[in-house]
Write a protein that holds these residues in place. Structure first.
Motif, short mmCIF file in Angstrom:
data_model
loop_
_atom_site.label_atom_id
_atom_site.label_comp_id
_atom_site.label_asym_id
_atom_site.label_seq_id
_atom_site.Cartn_x
_atom_site.Cartn_y
_atom_site.Cartn_z
N ALA A 156 0.83 -1.20 0.00
CA ALA A 156 0.00 0.00 0.00
C ALA A 156 0.86 1.26 0.00
CB ALA A 156 -0.93 -0.02 1.22
N ARG A 157 1.94 1.23 0.76
CA ARG A 157 2.85 2.37 0.81
C ARG A 157 3.47 2.61 -0.58
NH1 ARG A 157 5.58 0.69 4.62
NH2 ARG A 157 4.89 2.05 6.32
N GLU A 158 3.92 1.55 -1.21
CA GLU A 158 4.55 1.68 -2.53
C GLU A 158 3.56 2.12 -3.60
OE1 GLU A 158 7.79 1.45 -3.32
OE2 GLU A 158 8.11 1.28 -1.15
N SER A 159 2.30 1.80 -3.42
CA SER A 159 1.28 2.07 -4.44
C SER A 159 0.58 3.41 -4.26
CB SER A 159 0.25 0.94 -4.45
OG SER A 159 0.86 -0.31 -4.71
N GLY A 160 0.90 4.12 -3.20
CA GLY A 160 0.29 5.43 -2.99
C GLY A 160 -1.13 5.39 -2.47
N VAL A 161 -1.47 4.33 -1.75
CA VAL A 161 -2.80 4.24 -1.13
C VAL A 161 -2.97 5.37 -0.11
CG1 VAL A 161 -4.17 2.83 0.46
CG2 VAL A 161 -3.10 1.78 -1.54
N ARG A 162 -4.18 5.92 -0.01
CA ARG A 162 -4.43 7.06 0.87
C ARG A 162 -5.04 6.67 2.21
NH1 ARG A 162 -8.19 11.09 -1.71
NH2 ARG A 162 -7.65 12.25 0.18
N ARG A 163 -5.73 5.53 2.28
CA ARG A 163 -6.36 5.08 3.51
C ARG A 163 -6.18 3.58 3.65
NH1 ARG A 163 -9.76 7.29 0.42
NH2 ARG A 163 -10.18 9.52 0.59
N PHE A 164 -6.02 3.14 4.90
CA PHE A 164 -5.84 1.71 5.16
C PHE A 164 -6.63 1.39 6.41
CE2 PHE A 164 -4.00 -2.25 6.39
CZ PHE A 164 -3.40 -2.81 5.26
N ILE A 165 -7.60 0.49 6.30
CA ILE A 165 -8.41 0.06 7.43
C ILE A 165 -8.21 -1.43 7.63
CG2 ILE A 165 -10.72 -0.10 8.44
CD1 ILE A 165 -10.40 2.19 5.54
N SER A 166 -7.79 -1.83 8.81
CA SER A 166 -7.57 -3.24 9.11
C SER A 166 -8.50 -3.67 10.24
CB SER A 166 -6.12 -3.48 9.53
OG SER A 166 -5.89 -4.84 9.83
N ILE A 167 -9.13 -4.83 10.07
CA ILE A 167 -9.99 -5.36 11.14
C ILE A 167 -9.13 -6.19 12.08
CG2 ILE A 167 -11.99 -6.76 11.73
CD1 ILE A 167 -12.67 -4.18 10.27
N SER A 168 -8.95 -5.67 13.28
CA SER A 168 -8.21 -6.38 14.32
C SER A 168 -9.23 -7.01 15.27
CB SER A 168 -7.26 -5.42 15.04
OG SER A 168 -6.48 -6.10 16.00
N SER A 169 -9.01 -6.95 16.57
CA SER A 169 -9.91 -7.57 17.53
C SER A 169 -9.62 -7.01 18.92
CB SER A 169 -9.70 -9.09 17.54
OG SER A 169 -10.36 -9.70 18.64
N ILE A 170 -10.64 -7.00 19.77
CA ILE A 170 -10.42 -6.65 21.17
C ILE A 170 -9.43 -7.61 21.82
CG2 ILE A 170 -12.34 -8.03 22.05
CD1 ILE A 170 -12.87 -5.79 24.08
N MET A 171 -9.31 -8.82 21.25
CA MET A 171 -8.38 -9.81 21.79
C MET A 171 -6.92 -9.39 21.60
SD MET A 171 -10.35 -12.08 23.10
CE MET A 171 -9.43 -13.61 23.28
N ALA A 172 -6.67 -8.36 20.77
CA ALA A 172 -5.32 -7.81 20.65
C ALA A 172 -4.93 -7.03 21.90
CB ALA A 172 -5.22 -6.90 19.43
N VAL A 173 -5.92 -6.72 22.74
CA VAL A 173 -5.69 -5.92 23.94
C VAL A 173 -5.87 -6.74 25.20
CG1 VAL A 173 -6.30 -3.76 25.11
CG2 VAL A 173 -6.70 -3.99 22.65
N PRO B 34 -2.44 -9.26 25.23
CA PRO B 34 -3.14 -10.40 24.61
C PRO B 34 -2.65 -11.72 25.18
CG PRO B 34 -1.51 -9.51 23.10
CD PRO B 34 -1.54 -8.58 24.26
N HIS B 35 -3.57 -12.60 25.55
CA HIS B 35 -3.21 -13.88 26.14
C HIS B 35 -3.25 -15.02 25.12
CE1 HIS B 35 -3.43 -12.74 30.54
NE2 HIS B 35 -3.97 -11.69 29.96
N SER B 36 -4.14 -14.94 24.18
CA SER B 36 -4.31 -16.04 23.23
C SER B 36 -3.35 -15.92 22.06
CB SER B 36 -5.75 -16.07 22.70
OG SER B 36 -6.00 -14.92 21.90
N ILE B 37 -3.13 -17.04 21.38
CA ILE B 37 -2.32 -17.01 20.16
C ILE B 37 -2.96 -16.06 19.15
CG2 ILE B 37 -1.58 -18.41 18.18
CD1 ILE B 37 -1.38 -20.78 20.10
N TYR B 38 -4.27 -16.17 19.01
CA TYR B 38 -4.99 -15.30 18.08
C TYR B 38 -4.78 -13.83 18.45
CZ TYR B 38 -9.02 -12.85 16.07
OH TYR B 38 -9.83 -11.95 15.42
N GLY B 39 -4.95 -13.49 19.72
CA GLY B 39 -4.78 -12.12 20.16
C GLY B 39 -3.38 -11.60 19.91
#
Length: 319
Positions: free
Chosen positions: A102-119, A136-141
């Motif tokens: 995205a950086r190389e291609s000049g993208v203007r916005r980037f939205i990623s779906i993460s999870s509350i489990m990351a916290v 995060p405690h889990s492998i997924y998180g």
């Protein structure tokens, strides 16, 4: 509202279908990056540009980003008994490669779906906020938290956000919400009447609306970051079961068994984590995202639960 082509990864998954439908309804110019175009709903066939890609950690991504202004990254590994390396590859390495492209291609916005489990873990004694130190405690998180790092780096240059939803609800859910709907659909008395812990949720259509809001934003990179995004009302399990069974046109059928006894029984059979995710608290404060992006969920949570249950039953999914 900002325009330009939007690339969506993971469009044929549960959340991806809702996000794609919301953006399509807005008349957005979409390009879907999918593993199998045959899994696209029939109503999309011939209406949407689709490109095939295998493992995003290996795919040549730059060609798919030509002419793209916004990336919505939903693809990833969410469940199953996989080694940590598999989760890291799908949720962290793939995101890092997509951010670089995205950086190389000049993208203007980037939205990623993460999870509350990351916290947080699958239950937390305090309300989780955007200022809560990630633990995060889990492998997924852990894999989701690692995937947020390249998005944060990209956010120094463009608007780049990681959205951290709690459990996403919808009739077509394939995860924990589907299991809860199936449990409610049994019609059997359930022992959750005395559970008082509150948990946060977000309706799939409300999450899709949040993504669409960022896609249409001309906000500066200063608003980049990781955001909890949740319906403002946290519910107790009896309220959830009552709403589910209302949508199924059934009485609540709740018994009041002490939660401590159920938790002890769960630990005794090695299901402590699953019991915690059902009985324990996990409240998310999504007010920071709401304030910064003007997000107001259109569908009230209780009504979303009822609609989810009604559609689940109408589809015969409980059988």
């Amino acid at each position: 509202m900002a325009g330009g082509k939007i690339l969506i990864t993971g469009a044929t998954g549960f959340v991806g279908r809702h996000v794609t439908a919301a953006l399509l309804a807005e008349g957005q110019d979409l390009r879907l990056l999918v593993r199998d175009p045959a899994k696209m709903p029939a109503v999309w066939q011939g209406r949407l540009e689709a490109a095939t890609a295998g493992d995003l950690a290996d795919a040549a991504l730059e060609a798919h980003l030509a002419g793209v202004e916004t990336v919505v990254h939903i693809a990833g590994l969410a469940g199953g008994r996989f080694p940590e390396a598999s989760f890291m590859r799908a949720n962290a390495e793939a995101t890092e490669r997509l951010c670089a492209a995205a950086r190389e291609s000049g993208v203007r916005r980037f939205i990623s779906i993460s999870s509350i489990m990351a916290v947080a873990d699958n239950c937390a004694p305090m309300i989780v906020t955007d200022e809560t130190p990630p633990a995060p405690h889990s492998i997924y998180g852990r894999s989701k938290h690692a995937g947020e790092m390249p998005v944060a780096a990209l956010g120094r240059e463009i608007l780049a956000v990681s959205l951290r939803p709690p459990l996403v609800i919808g009739a077509d859910s394939t995860g924990n919400w589907r299991r809860l709907m199936r449990l409610a659909a049994t019609g059997l008395p359930l022992p959750f009447g005395a559970v008082r812990a509150r948990r946060s949720y977000i309706a799939a259509d409300n999450l899709a609306a949040a993504v669409a809001l960022v896609c249409g934003s001309d906000a500066a990179p200063a608003l980049s970051g990781a955001y909890l995004v949740a319906d403002p009302q946290a519910l107790m399990l009896p309220e959830v079961i009552t709403a589910l069974r209302a949508g199924m046109k059934r009485p609540p059928g709740l018994l009041s068994i002490p939660p401590g006894l159920m938790a002890a029984a769960g630990r005794a059979i090695g299901a402590g984590a699953a019991v915690d995710s059902l009985l324990g608290p996990l409240e998310a404060d999504g007010s920071r995202f709401a304030e910064r992006f003007g997000f107001r969920p259109a569908l009230p949570l209780i009504e979303a639960i009822r609609q989810s249950a009604a559609a689940f039953m109408a589809a015969g999914a409980a059988r």
